[in-house]
Design a protein around this motif. Structure first.
Motif, PDB file in Angstrom:
ATOM      1  N   ALA A 195     -10.663   9.968  35.906  1.00 18.06           N
ATOM      2  CA  ALA A 195     -11.527   9.417  36.954  1.00 18.06           C
ATOM      3  C   ALA A 195     -10.908   8.171  37.571  1.00 18.06           C
ATOM      4  O   ALA A 195     -10.941   7.985  38.791  1.00 18.06           O
ATOM      5  N   SER A 196     -10.332   7.319  36.739  1.00 14.82           N
ATOM      6  CA  SER A 196      -9.696   6.106  37.240  1.00 14.82           C
ATOM      7  C   SER A 196      -8.489   6.443  38.118  1.00 14.82           C
ATOM      8  O   SER A 196      -8.290   5.848  39.178  1.00 14.82           O
ATOM      9  N   VAL A 208     -14.706   2.935  36.789  1.00 14.53           N
ATOM     10  CA  VAL A 208     -15.144   3.558  35.545  1.00 14.53           C
ATOM     11  C   VAL A 208     -15.718   2.523  34.599  1.00 14.53           C
ATOM     12  O   VAL A 208     -15.139   1.454  34.403  1.00 14.53           O
ATOM     13  N   LYS A 209     -16.864   2.843  33.999  1.00 14.08           N
ATOM     14  CA  LYS A 209     -17.429   2.049  32.909  1.00 14.08           C
ATOM     15  C   LYS A 209     -17.540   2.968  31.705  1.00 14.08           C
ATOM     16  O   LYS A 209     -18.117   4.050  31.789  1.00 14.08           O
ATOM     17  N   LEU A 210     -16.957   2.517  30.604  1.00  8.95           N
ATOM     18  CA  LEU A 210     -16.918   3.304  29.377  1.00  8.95           C
ATOM     19  C   LEU A 210     -17.825   2.642  28.353  1.00  8.95           C
ATOM     20  O   LEU A 210     -17.712   1.439  28.099  1.00  8.95           O
ATOM     21  N   PHE A 211     -18.751   3.402  27.775  1.00  7.80           N
ATOM     22  CA  PHE A 211     -19.720   2.879  26.823  1.00  7.80           C
ATOM     23  C   PHE A 211     -19.574   3.579  25.472  1.00  7.80           C
ATOM     24  O   PHE A 211     -19.333   4.775  25.419  1.00  7.80           O
ATOM     25  N   ASP A 212     -19.733   2.804  24.402  1.00  2.00           N
ATOM     26  CA  ASP A 212     -19.767   3.367  23.054  1.00  2.00           C
ATOM     27  C   ASP A 212     -20.433   2.352  22.140  1.00  2.00           C
ATOM     28  O   ASP A 212     -20.264   1.146  22.320  1.00  2.00           O
ATOM     29  N   LEU A 213     -21.200   2.809  21.163  1.00  2.00           N
ATOM     30  CA  LEU A 213     -21.823   1.910  20.198  1.00  2.00           C
ATOM     31  C   LEU A 213     -20.802   1.361  19.214  1.00  2.00           C
ATOM     32  O   LEU A 213     -21.002   0.299  18.633  1.00  2.00           O
ATOM     33  N   ASN A 214     -19.707   2.074  19.042  1.00  2.00           N
ATOM     34  CA  ASN A 214     -18.671   1.696  18.098  1.00  2.00           C
ATOM     35  C   ASN A 214     -17.617   0.829  18.801  1.00  2.00           C
ATOM     36  O   ASN A 214     -16.834   1.329  19.613  1.00  2.00           O
ATOM     37  N   GLN A 215     -17.612  -0.456  18.499  1.00  2.00           N
ATOM     38  CA  GLN A 215     -16.679  -1.370  19.152  1.00  2.00           C
ATOM     39  C   GLN A 215     -15.226  -0.997  18.875  1.00  2.00           C
ATOM     40  O   GLN A 215     -14.364  -1.141  19.736  1.00  2.00           O
ATOM     41  N   ALA A 216     -14.945  -0.486  17.676  1.00  4.39           N
ATOM     42  CA  ALA A 216     -13.568  -0.084  17.342  1.00  4.39           C
ATOM     43  C   ALA A 216     -13.103   1.054  18.251  1.00  4.39           C
ATOM     44  O   ALA A 216     -11.939   1.080  18.677  1.00  4.39           O
ATOM     45  N   ALA A 217     -14.001   1.985  18.568  1.00  5.61           N
ATOM     46  CA  ALA A 217     -13.650   3.088  19.472  1.00  5.61           C
ATOM     47  C   ALA A 217     -13.360   2.563  20.871  1.00  5.61           C
ATOM     48  O   ALA A 217     -12.410   3.008  21.525  1.00  5.61           O
ATOM     49  N   LEU A 218     -14.166   1.606  21.332  1.00  6.97           N
ATOM     50  CA  LEU A 218     -13.918   0.999  22.644  1.00  6.97           C
ATOM     51  C   LEU A 218     -12.584   0.266  22.685  1.00  6.97           C
ATOM     52  O   LEU A 218     -11.825   0.390  23.644  1.00  6.97           O
ATOM     53  N   ASP A 219     -12.299  -0.492  21.627  1.00 12.25           N
ATOM     54  CA  ASP A 219     -11.036  -1.228  21.564  1.00 12.25           C
ATOM     55  C   ASP A 219      -9.841  -0.287  21.577  1.00 12.25           C
ATOM     56  O   ASP A 219      -8.851  -0.524  22.269  1.00 12.25           O
ATOM     57  N   LYS A 220      -9.950   0.805  20.819  1.00  7.64           N
ATOM     58  CA  LYS A 220      -8.860   1.783  20.753  1.00  7.64           C
ATOM     59  C   LYS A 220      -8.663   2.457  22.110  1.00  7.64           C
ATOM     60  O   LYS A 220      -7.528   2.624  22.579  1.00  7.64           O
ATOM     61  N   ALA A 221      -9.766   2.835  22.758  1.00 11.37           N
ATOM     62  CA  ALA A 221      -9.677   3.484  24.079  1.00 11.37           C
ATOM     63  C   ALA A 221      -9.082   2.528  25.101  1.00 11.37           C
ATOM     64  O   ALA A 221      -8.226   2.910  25.903  1.00 11.37           O
ATOM     65  N   LYS A 222      -9.504   1.265  25.069  1.00 11.52           N
ATOM     66  CA  LYS A 222      -8.986   0.291  26.016  1.00 11.52           C
ATOM     67  C   LYS A 222      -7.476   0.093  25.844  1.00 11.52           C
ATOM     68  O   LYS A 222      -6.726   0.104  26.815  1.00 11.52           O
TER      69      LYS A 222
END
Length: 65
Positions: free
Chosen positions: A36-37, A43-57
């Motif tokens: 999408a980007s 794009v806004k990416l959401f997840d309850l798991n901060q580790a998953a967000l950090d890894k994706a970023k």
């Protein structure tokens, strides 16, 4: 492309979508975010798991820069 339920005609929403929110920063979510980007969407990416967000970023920054 999506199929319109009202008149059964094919419509192309690609030209009208400029922002996208994705719930889940796992493999699929981060892949959708990348596509999408690249297509020009904000794009806004959401997840309850901060580790998953950090890894994706980190992964997206590596791929897209």
């Amino acid at each position: 492309m999506t199929l319109s339920n009202q008149k059964s005609k094919i419509v192309n929403p690609q030209s009208t979508i400029s922002k996208i929110g994705i719930i889940g920063a796992g493999t699929m979510g981060s892949g959708i975010a990348q596509v999408a980007s690249t297509a020009g969407c904000v794009v806004k990416l959401f997840d309850l798991n901060q580790a998953a967000l950090d890894k994706a970023k980190a992964s997206l920054e590596k791929i897209m820069t």
